[in-house]
Motif scaffolding. Sequence first.
Motif, short mmCIF file in Angstrom:
data_model
loop_
_atom_site.label_atom_id
_atom_site.label_comp_id
_atom_site.label_asym_id
_atom_site.label_seq_id
_atom_site.Cartn_x
_atom_site.Cartn_y
_atom_site.Cartn_z
N ALA A 1 0.84 -1.20 0.00
CA ALA A 1 0.00 0.00 0.00
C ALA A 1 0.88 1.26 0.00
O ALA A 1 0.59 2.23 -0.71
CB ALA A 1 -0.93 0.00 1.21
N ALA A 2 1.95 1.25 0.80
CA ALA A 2 2.85 2.40 0.86
C ALA A 2 3.51 2.66 -0.49
O ALA A 2 3.67 3.81 -0.91
CB ALA A 2 3.92 2.16 1.93
N PHE A 3 3.89 1.58 -1.17
CA PHE A 3 4.51 1.71 -2.49
C PHE A 3 3.54 2.36 -3.48
O PHE A 3 3.91 3.28 -4.24
CB PHE A 3 4.92 0.32 -2.98
CG PHE A 3 5.65 0.32 -4.28
CD1 PHE A 3 7.02 0.52 -4.33
CD2 PHE A 3 4.96 0.12 -5.48
CE1 PHE A 3 7.70 0.52 -5.54
CE2 PHE A 3 5.63 0.13 -6.69
CZ PHE A 3 7.00 0.32 -6.73
N ILE A 4 2.29 1.86 -3.47
CA ILE A 4 1.27 2.42 -4.37
C ILE A 4 1.01 3.88 -4.06
O ILE A 4 0.94 4.74 -4.94
CB ILE A 4 -0.02 1.59 -4.29
CG1 ILE A 4 0.21 0.17 -4.81
CG2 ILE A 4 -1.15 2.26 -5.08
CD1 ILE A 4 -0.97 -0.76 -4.61
N ILE A 5 0.86 4.19 -2.77
CA ILE A 5 0.55 5.56 -2.34
C ILE A 5 1.71 6.51 -2.68
O ILE A 5 1.51 7.64 -3.14
CB ILE A 5 0.25 5.60 -0.84
CG1 ILE A 5 -1.07 4.86 -0.55
CG2 ILE A 5 0.17 7.04 -0.33
CD1 ILE A 5 -1.33 4.61 0.92
N TYR A 6 2.93 6.03 -2.47
CA TYR A 6 4.11 6.88 -2.69
C TYR A 6 4.24 7.29 -4.15
O TYR A 6 4.59 8.43 -4.47
CB TYR A 6 5.36 6.14 -2.22
CG TYR A 6 6.62 6.96 -2.31
CD1 TYR A 6 6.92 7.91 -1.35
CD2 TYR A 6 7.51 6.76 -3.37
CE1 TYR A 6 8.08 8.67 -1.44
CE2 TYR A 6 8.67 7.51 -3.48
CZ TYR A 6 8.95 8.47 -2.50
OH TYR A 6 10.10 9.22 -2.60
N PHE A 7 3.93 6.34 -5.06
CA PHE A 7 4.13 6.62 -6.48
C PHE A 7 2.87 7.08 -7.21
O PHE A 7 2.96 7.66 -8.30
CB PHE A 7 4.69 5.38 -7.19
CG PHE A 7 6.12 5.07 -6.83
CD1 PHE A 7 7.16 5.81 -7.39
CD2 PHE A 7 6.43 4.09 -5.92
CE1 PHE A 7 8.48 5.54 -7.06
CE2 PHE A 7 7.74 3.81 -5.58
CZ PHE A 7 8.78 4.54 -6.15
N THR A 8 1.69 6.85 -6.63
CA THR A 8 0.45 7.22 -7.34
C THR A 8 -0.47 8.15 -6.53
O THR A 8 -1.44 8.67 -7.08
CB THR A 8 -0.35 5.97 -7.71
OG1 THR A 8 -0.84 5.33 -6.53
CG2 THR A 8 0.52 4.99 -8.49
N ASP A 9 -0.19 8.29 -5.23
CA ASP A 9 -1.08 9.07 -4.33
C ASP A 9 -2.48 8.48 -4.24
O ASP A 9 -3.45 9.18 -3.89
CB ASP A 9 -1.17 10.54 -4.78
CG ASP A 9 0.11 11.30 -4.51
OD1 ASP A 9 0.80 10.97 -3.53
OD2 ASP A 9 0.43 12.22 -5.29
N TRP A 10 -2.60 7.18 -4.54
CA TRP A 10 -3.90 6.52 -4.45
C TRP A 10 -4.06 5.98 -3.03
O TRP A 10 -3.79 4.83 -2.75
CB TRP A 10 -3.98 5.39 -5.48
CG TRP A 10 -5.40 4.88 -5.70
CD1 TRP A 10 -6.51 5.61 -5.93
CD2 TRP A 10 -5.80 3.51 -5.71
NE1 TRP A 10 -7.60 4.80 -6.09
CE2 TRP A 10 -7.19 3.49 -5.97
CE3 TRP A 10 -5.13 2.30 -5.56
CZ2 TRP A 10 -7.93 2.32 -6.05
CZ3 TRP A 10 -5.86 1.12 -5.64
CH2 TRP A 10 -7.25 1.13 -5.88
N ASN A 11 -4.53 6.85 -2.11
CA ASN A 11 -4.60 6.52 -0.68
C ASN A 11 -5.56 5.38 -0.37
O ASN A 11 -5.45 4.72 0.67
CB ASN A 11 -5.00 7.76 0.13
CG ASN A 11 -3.92 8.81 0.13
OD1 ASN A 11 -2.74 8.49 0.25
ND2 ASN A 11 -4.30 10.07 -0.03
N ILE A 12 -6.51 5.14 -1.28
CA ILE A 12 -7.50 4.11 -1.03
C ILE A 12 -6.88 2.70 -1.07
O ILE A 12 -7.49 1.72 -0.62
CB ILE A 12 -8.65 4.24 -2.06
CG1 ILE A 12 -9.96 3.67 -1.48
CG2 ILE A 12 -8.30 3.54 -3.36
CD1 ILE A 12 -11.15 3.94 -2.35
N ALA A 13 -5.65 2.60 -1.59
CA ALA A 13 -4.97 1.30 -1.62
C ALA A 13 -4.75 0.76 -0.21
O ALA A 13 -4.73 -0.46 0.00
CB ALA A 13 -3.63 1.43 -2.34
N ASP A 14 -4.57 1.66 0.74
CA ASP A 14 -4.33 1.27 2.14
C ASP A 14 -5.49 0.46 2.70
O ASP A 14 -5.30 -0.67 3.15
CB ASP A 14 -4.04 2.53 2.96
CG ASP A 14 -3.69 2.22 4.40
OD1 ASP A 14 -2.93 1.25 4.62
OD2 ASP A 14 -4.14 2.95 5.30
N PRO A 15 -6.73 0.98 2.70
CA PRO A 15 -7.84 0.19 3.25
C PRO A 15 -8.20 -1.03 2.40
O PRO A 15 -8.63 -2.05 2.94
CB PRO A 15 -9.00 1.20 3.30
CG PRO A 15 -8.65 2.25 2.33
CD PRO A 15 -7.16 2.36 2.36
#
Length: 298
Positions: free
Chosen positions: A168-182
């Motif tokens: 999730a952190a990898f996705i958020i860091y490179f795409t800002d897609w915060n919804i990946a976390d939940p």
Amino acid sequence: MGHHHSSTGQANKKNLIIAMIIIGSWMFIQFLGGLWTGSLALLADAVHMFNDFSNLFISLIAIILAAKAATKRRTFGNHRYEVLSSLLNSLALLAIAFFVVKEAIDRIISPQDVMGGAMMIIATIGLIANIGAMFALTRGDVKNNLNMRGAYLHVLSDTLGSVAAIVAAFIIYFTDWNIADPILSILISLMIAFSAFRLLKDTVHVLLEGTPDHIDIEQIKQDLLQMKGVENVHDLHVWTITSGIDSLTVHLIINPQYINQQDALIQANQYVRETLDIDHSTIQIETDDMRRFEDQNI
């Protein structure tokens, strides 16, 4: 088998203590990191770790209590404490999975900003800590001991949580897609719930004195009937006292023309100990005359 169970219990106790030290030392840092980064995956993992620490402690207490000698009130000893610990662990895992899914759904509806870079670093260190705890527990009997399996599943759930947090952190860091976390938190929670349900099912089976999975009642009956002088088998029961300790009771009707009661008992006991690897057994030898007398007095 009793000596083997005792030595295994000591090894399990040592491995649990090592895992508790690893989990406890990282738990607070993970929790603070989750608050700082705003990551649900990290917070969920930290809560998992706190729950794991508590349940590892429960498992440790269960092993200590189970090692106590049998008493007049508890003639089988205190081995069932380990089974009760497994029951608590499985229910706790299901509860954790439910609340994480609930919180994740709220996060999907109302997304929150997450610090992807810091989250990745913290989650990676958490993964290393969890792998260390898993390694400590796998040195014990996590395959056959329900108590140890429950403890192992708790730590495994944390390990999967750390993996989810890293992804999730990898996705958020490179795409800002915060919804990946939940979203990833939900996927991991469903995996945890599945493992917890299997553990709960196995634990309830033991508590209901079900036949162990590796025991074939019909095969045992056929083996006993093939013994010299045995004409009938009834009231055959096999159940688990705790992981690694099974018990058996059976009534054998023999023909005294072919074998006496003492020899019949010796051959049956030898079969139960050597073939079935069961030390706790009660075998009653009867003749047809004895059986008819019992039936008349029922």
